[in-house]
Design an enzyme around this catalytic site. Structure first.
Site, short mmCIF file in Angstrom:
data_model
loop_
_atom_site.label_atom_id
_atom_site.label_comp_id
_atom_site.label_asym_id
_atom_site.label_seq_id
_atom_site.Cartn_x
_atom_site.Cartn_y
_atom_site.Cartn_z
CB THR A 154 -0.91 0.08 1.25
OG1 THR A 154 -0.11 0.37 2.40
CG2 THR A 154 -1.71 -1.19 1.45
CB CYS A 155 0.74 4.56 -1.30
SG CYS A 155 -0.99 4.85 -1.65
CB SER A 156 -1.32 3.28 3.95
OG SER A 156 -1.63 3.54 5.30
#
Length: 79
Positions: free
Chosen positions: A50-52
Site C-alpha cells: 500500500t502507499c499507507s
C-alpha cells in the site's frame, strides 16, 4: 489505501485524510487480499503493498491473511 504515505508529495491529502476513514479501509483491503490469496496458484507469490503508513492498513491486513490461510501462506522476508 488512504495514501497517507504520500503526504509529502500530495499536499491535498492533508485536508481530506481522517483516522476513521483510514481504519475503515482495513475491511476492504482485507477482502481484496483474501480474494487474491484464494486465486493464488500453488507455489505462487503474492505481494501486498500500500502507499499507507498506517499499521491497520498494512500489518493488520497481512496478519489476518496469515491467520485465515494458516498452512497455505507464509510470510517471506523481502530484504
Amino acid at each position: 489505501c488512504s495514501g497517507d504515505g504520500t503526504f509529502r508529495k500530495n499536499i491535498d491529502l492533508w485536508t481530506k485524510w481522517n483516522f476513521s476513514h483510514a481504519c475503515n479501509l482495513h475491511g476492504i483491503q482485507a477482502r481484496i487480499a483474501k480474494r487474491a490469496a484464494e486465486l493464488l496458484a500453488p507455489g505462487g507469490i503474492m505481494v501486498y503493498s500500500t502507499c499507507s503508513l498506517n499499521p491497520v492498513e498494512n500489518e493488520a491486513v497481512v496478519y489476518n491473511l496469515l491467520l485465515k490461510f494458516k498452512d497455505q501462506l507464509e510470510l517471506v522476508d523481502a530484504r
